[in-house]
Scaffold this motif. Structure first.
Motif, PDB file in Angstrom:
ATOM      1  N   UNK A 232       0.856  -1.561   0.284  1.00 27.99           N
ATOM      2  CA  UNK A 232      -0.266   0.042   0.064  1.00 27.99           C
ATOM      3  C   UNK A 232       0.877   1.507  -0.416  1.00 27.99           C
ATOM      4  N   UNK A 233       1.619   1.407   0.922  1.00 25.86           N
ATOM      5  CA  UNK A 233       2.645   2.102   0.842  1.00 25.86           C
ATOM      6  C   UNK A 233       3.092   2.976  -1.178  1.00 25.86           C
ATOM      7  N   UNK A 234       3.459   1.862  -1.149  1.00 25.97           N
ATOM      8  CA  UNK A 234       4.231   2.077  -2.405  1.00 25.97           C
ATOM      9  C   UNK A 234       3.617   2.762  -3.579  1.00 25.97           C
ATOM     10  N   UNK A 235       1.986   2.421  -3.221  1.00 24.44           N
ATOM     11  CA  UNK A 235       1.288   2.609  -4.031  1.00 24.44           C
ATOM     12  C   UNK A 235       0.907   4.159  -5.479  1.00 24.44           C
ATOM     13  N   UNK A 236       1.505   4.931  -4.535  1.00 19.34           N
ATOM     14  CA  UNK A 236       1.023   6.177  -5.505  1.00 19.34           C
ATOM     15  C   UNK A 236       2.559   6.892  -6.192  1.00 19.34           C
ATOM     16  N   UNK A 237       2.769   8.090  -6.522  1.00 22.91           N
ATOM     17  CA  UNK A 237       3.983   8.431  -7.362  1.00 22.91           C
ATOM     18  C   UNK A 237       5.149   8.965  -6.306  1.00 22.91           C
ATOM     19  N   UNK A 238       5.851   9.413  -6.966  1.00 19.03           N
ATOM     20  CA  UNK A 238       6.923  10.217  -5.982  1.00 19.03           C
ATOM     21  C   UNK A 238       7.545  10.747  -6.883  1.00 19.03           C
ATOM     22  N   UNK A 239       8.068  12.662  -6.056  1.00 16.26           N
ATOM     23  CA  UNK A 239       8.708  13.110  -6.576  1.00 16.26           C
ATOM     24  C   UNK A 239      10.168  13.317  -6.354  1.00 16.26           C
ATOM     25  N   UNK A 240      10.606  12.654  -8.093  1.00 16.06           N
ATOM     26  CA  UNK A 240      11.677  13.148  -8.014  1.00 16.06           C
ATOM     27  C   UNK A 240      13.011  14.413  -8.511  1.00 16.06           C
ATOM     28  N   UNK A 241      12.041  15.072  -9.621  1.00 18.50           N
ATOM     29  CA  UNK A 241      12.459  16.438  -9.645  1.00 18.50           C
ATOM     30  C   UNK A 241      11.354  16.966  -9.783  1.00 18.50           C
ATOM     31  N   UNK A 242      11.451  18.540  -9.247  1.00 18.95           N
ATOM     32  CA  UNK A 242      10.012  19.550  -9.342  1.00 18.95           C
ATOM     33  C   UNK A 242       9.671  19.610 -11.053  1.00 18.95           C
ATOM     34  N   UNK A 243       8.406  18.922 -10.571  1.00 17.78           N
ATOM     35  CA  UNK A 243       7.655  18.594 -11.904  1.00 17.78           C
ATOM     36  C   UNK A 243       7.765  17.118 -12.686  1.00 17.78           C
ATOM     37  N   UNK A 244       8.610  16.278 -12.177  1.00 14.94           N
ATOM     38  CA  UNK A 244       8.795  14.743 -12.779  1.00 14.94           C
ATOM     39  C   UNK A 244       8.398  13.938 -11.503  1.00 14.94           C
ATOM     40  N   UNK A 245       7.519  13.771 -11.231  1.00 18.95           N
ATOM     41  CA  UNK A 245       7.028  12.167 -10.742  1.00 18.95           C
ATOM     42  C   UNK A 245       7.071  10.487 -11.520  1.00 18.95           C
ATOM     43  N   UNK A 246       7.689   9.578 -10.282  1.00 16.36           N
ATOM     44  CA  UNK A 246       7.988   8.496 -10.876  1.00 16.36           C
ATOM     45  C   UNK A 246       7.533   7.799  -9.890  1.00 16.36           C
ATOM     46  N   UNK A 247       6.795   6.807 -10.554  1.00 13.15           N
ATOM     47  CA  UNK A 247       5.724   5.005  -9.382  1.00 13.15           C
ATOM     48  C   UNK A 247       6.997   4.789  -8.213  1.00 13.15           C
ATOM     49  N   UNK A 248       6.464   5.092  -7.670  1.00 12.33           N
ATOM     50  CA  UNK A 248       7.446   4.789  -5.531  1.00 12.33           C
ATOM     51  C   UNK A 248       7.416   3.305  -6.234  1.00 12.33           C
ATOM     52  N   UNK A 249       6.899   2.715  -6.492  1.00  8.03           N
ATOM     53  CA  UNK A 249       6.834   0.571  -6.540  1.00  8.03           C
ATOM     54  C   UNK A 249       7.633   0.672  -7.224  1.00  8.03           C
ATOM     55  N   UNK A 250       7.597   1.632  -8.929  1.00  4.09           N
ATOM     56  CA  UNK A 250       8.733   1.093 -10.417  1.00  4.09           C
ATOM     57  C   UNK A 250       9.720   1.300  -9.525  1.00  4.09           C
ATOM     58  N   UNK A 251      10.242   2.230  -8.215  1.00  2.00           N
ATOM     59  CA  UNK A 251      11.524   2.852  -7.895  1.00  2.00           C
ATOM     60  C   UNK A 251      12.300   1.801  -7.015  1.00  2.00           C
ATOM     61  N   UNK A 252      11.354   1.253  -6.131  1.00  2.00           N
ATOM     62  CA  UNK A 252      11.511   0.473  -5.190  1.00  2.00           C
ATOM     63  C   UNK A 252      12.907  -0.720  -6.239  1.00  2.00           C
ATOM     64  N   UNK A 253      11.148  -1.110  -7.065  1.00  5.99           N
ATOM     65  CA  UNK A 253      11.768  -2.147  -8.083  1.00  5.99           C
ATOM     66  C   UNK A 253      13.312  -2.095  -8.438  1.00  5.99           C
ATOM     67  N   UNK A 254      13.728  -0.757  -8.401  1.00  3.83           N
ATOM     68  CA  UNK A 254      15.124   0.116  -9.448  1.00  3.83           C
ATOM     69  C   UNK A 254      15.968  -0.749  -8.354  1.00  3.83           C
ATOM     70  N   UNK A 255      15.783  -0.218  -7.155  1.00  2.00           N
ATOM     71  CA  UNK A 255      16.485  -0.085  -5.655  1.00  2.00           C
ATOM     72  C   UNK A 255      16.609  -1.345  -5.567  1.00  2.00           C
ATOM     73  N   UNK A 256      15.444  -2.452  -5.606  1.00  2.00           N
ATOM     74  CA  UNK A 256      16.278  -4.373  -5.292  1.00  2.00           C
ATOM     75  C   UNK A 256      16.863  -4.801  -6.145  1.00  2.00           C
ATOM     76  N   UNK A 257      16.407  -4.112  -7.637  1.00  2.00           N
ATOM     77  CA  UNK A 257      17.440  -4.604  -8.968  1.00  2.00           C
ATOM     78  C   UNK A 257      18.555  -4.922  -8.423  1.00  2.00           C
ATOM     79  N   UNK A 258      18.797  -3.485  -7.867  1.00  5.34           N
ATOM     80  CA  UNK A 258      20.592  -2.909  -7.842  1.00  5.34           C
ATOM     81  C   UNK A 258      20.807  -3.533  -6.671  1.00  5.34           C
TER      82      UNK A 258
END
Lengths: 306, 301
Positions: free
Chosen positions: A126-152
């Motif tokens: 649930x906590x990862x369902x929304x988007x995260x603002x990476x840069x001003x005006x640029x958001x990205x899915x928190x879940x996909x970001x987590x995937x990148x972290x886990x993958x790395x």
């Protein structure tokens, strides 16, 4: 084209590539060391996803479910190695293809017997369902970001394991010359049971995390298996580095192709041709990439055996 | 000798079946003969040539789609459709073979798979020809006779018998022996002065053309061209038949096709989990009959 769209597709490619790497790593080592084609590798990915969905349903906690699924799948992988796959190392490629194809049928049917034919529902925590603002005006899915972290993280762990530990030394020795490694006292048999466990665990991680994005269903292992094979052939069979580079290449090319090719085509071709040909060309792109790599470097980008 | 007996039995089957009310099995036999043709063509390159092509479904599917598309576009002559389908399949095999044969071993397996996948996605992308849903394929006209189910049965039997006769001549000719010599030891064949690449490519094109013809017959049989015919699972299925029957055994492809399709048919009647049974049987074959069923038979004699 807006730069934010470009950045988003880049991250999507990175995310998909890293997940592919989790599958390709185990596949390439088995392929490289034992010269063994394991078509059933994708089945472990499916088992991982099904176990995760089941444990999430039982426990309600995504992370705990992933942990249990990884352990469970690793056990299944080791069991499979001890009972069936071990008998195949000395056989030719054709027998391996036939036997592991048979395993796909058996495991698919087994999964159908236990879980039924309907796809399972697995949703992101649930906590990862929304988007995260990476840069001003640029958001990205928190879940996909987590995937990148886990993958790395997993990729780094794996590189450490292969390049800095004794077990990793054995694996590298086995990949470059199995007979010599065996003569020098590398315990190939137990090493292999272990490798299958680790490889299966990696598959389970990919299955667990891709489950909410793709779908948890029978046959999900086969489509991604082909991609994993493409990856390791591009990278050079037996090379972990090759698997990583291959995964990222395939992930990026596939994602970028799907996102941009139809757009590009619509600029130069009539819309009805573009809408037909765009998706087709995007699907074909990675196979073109593979054919091109093999054309110029028949041993892949990072050949292990010289 | 065994071949002649089988031929006579197959010739006599339709009247007997219709008298006994077993028409269903005539259709099943047609399907088995079509797959026997496709698997035998794969056995030529896989068994005799040692070329493990994981993309044989591309030619099979191309044949079926050529037939379906041509009929839809108003071409009614069956012979013309056959000629075009075989020609296109041969052309595709020439193109894929010419590039793939630069690689060896596992890389050859993967590059043939890659090309077959490209064809798959290309065909599926043409929405006007059915896309993912496939395409209906009415039967064309053959001038002298109407293509009823029974006519198709005999037509398929004739094509299969002719193809097997040609294959038999081919693998026992000088060409076939050189092909097997290349399989056994490529560098030696090269050193003896044989143009290895040309021999391999010729066999590859022949096999592709033959698989294309099998594909046309498949479209006539089911009156439908399905994307599944082009899928990598279909390539795997054909390969299973050859390995099951016996790689490089003359009857391997036909025997494997017959046994695998019959086993699938029987298991489908018994249980919805029939694939489990197929898997277990395949696994047993690998462990207990490493040379395939034809090899098993040969050893017992």
């Amino acid at each position: 084209m807006p730069p934010s769209l470009f950045a988003e597709q880049l991250l999507n490619g990175l995310q998909f590539g890293l997940m592919l790497f989790l599958l390709a790593a185990g596949l390439t080592l088995v392929f490289g060391i034992m010269d063994m084609i394991n078509l059933a590798h994708g089945s472990l990915y499916m088992i991982g996803a099904y176990l995760t969905a089941t444990f999430v349903g039982l426990l309600g906690n995504f992370w705990l479910a992933v942990l249990l699924a990884v352990l469970g799948t690793a056990l299944v992988g080791m069991l499979l190695e001890l009972t069936v796959l071990r008998q195949l190392y000395r056989r030719d490629h054709l027998s391996q293809v036939l036997a592991t194809f048979a395993l796909i049928l058996i495991i698919n049917e087994g999964v159908r017997m236990i879980w039924g034919s309907q796809p399972l529902l697995l949703s992101a925590p649930e906590g990862l369902s929304g988007p995260v603002e990476l840069l001003p005006g640029f958001s990205y899915s928190a879940y996909r970001l987590t995937l990148i972290g886990v993958g790395l993280l997993v990729a780094l762990l794996l590189f450490w394991l292969v390049n800095r530990t004794r077990v990793g030394m054995w694996l590298r020795a086995g990949a470059s010359n199995r007979e010599m490694a065996q003569v020098m006292g590398v315990p190939i048999r137990p090493l292999f049971t272990l490798l299958f466990g680790v490889g299966a665990g990696l598959c389970a991680i990919a299955g667990a995390f891709l489950g909410p994005i793709l779908a948890v269903q029978i046959g999900m292992g086969e489509s991604i298996l082909i991609l994993a094979f493409v990856v390791i052939v591009i990278g050079g069979i037996g090379s972990i580095k090759g698997a990583l580079v291959g995964s990222l290449l395939v992930g990026m090319v596939d994602t970028a192709g799907r996102a941009f090719l139809p757009l590009l085509l619509s600029q130069v071709a009539p819309p009805e041709v573009a809408s037909n040909l765009g998706p087709a060309l995007a699907s074909i792109l990675i196979y073109l990439l593979m054919a091109a790599v093999l054309f110029f470097r028949p041993q892949g980008l990072f050949p292990v055996r010289t | 000798m065994g071949g002649v007996i089988v031929l006579l039995l197959l010739l006599a089957f339709p009247p007997i079946a219709s008298a006994a009310g077993l028409e269903f099995y005539q259709g099943l036999l047609t399907k088995i003969m079509i797959f026997a043709l496709a698997a035998s063509s794969l056995n030529l390159i896989l068994g005799y040539g040692g070329m493990v092509s994981f993309g044989h479904a591309a030619y099979f599917g191309l044949g079926a789609y050529t037939a379906a598309i041509l009929v839809r576009e108003g071409v009614t002559s069956g012979w013309l459709i056959w000629a075009l389908a075989v020609g296109l399949s041969a052309l595709l095999a020439f193109f894929i073979g010419a590039i793939s044969l630069r690689t060896r071993g596992v890389y050859f397996i993967m590059i043939t798979l890659a090309f077959a996948q490209m064809i798959y996605y290309l065909v599926v992308s043409f929405k006007q020809y059915g896309g993912e849903d496939g395409l209906r394929a009415r039967r064309p006209e053959f001038g002298l006779f109407e293509l009823t189910d029974t006519a198709l049965y005999y037509l398929t039997l004739g094509v299969l018998a002719g193809a097997l006769y040609l294959l038999h001549r081919l693998v026992h000719s000088r060409f076939g022996r050189v092909l097997q010599a290349i399989r056994e030891n490529e560098s030696r064949a090269l050193a003896l002065g044989y143009p290895v690449y040309r021999f391999q490519l010729t066999a590859f094109v022949l096999a592709g053309a033959m698989a294309g013809l099998a594909g046309v017959l498949m479209a006539h049989h089911t009156q439908y061209a399905s994307p599944h015919l082009l899928s990598w699972q279909q390539s795997g299925h054909l390969m299973m038949m050859v390995i099951l029957g016996g790689v490089g055994q003359f009857w391997g492809g036909a025997l494997g096709a017959a046994v695998l399709l019959l086993v699938e048919e029987v298991l489908q009647d018994l249980t919805i989990h029939w694939q489990l049974g197929v898997g277990l049987i395949l696994l047993l074959i690998v462990f207990f009959a490493p040379k395939g069923l034809a090899g098993l038979w040969r050893r017992e004699r």
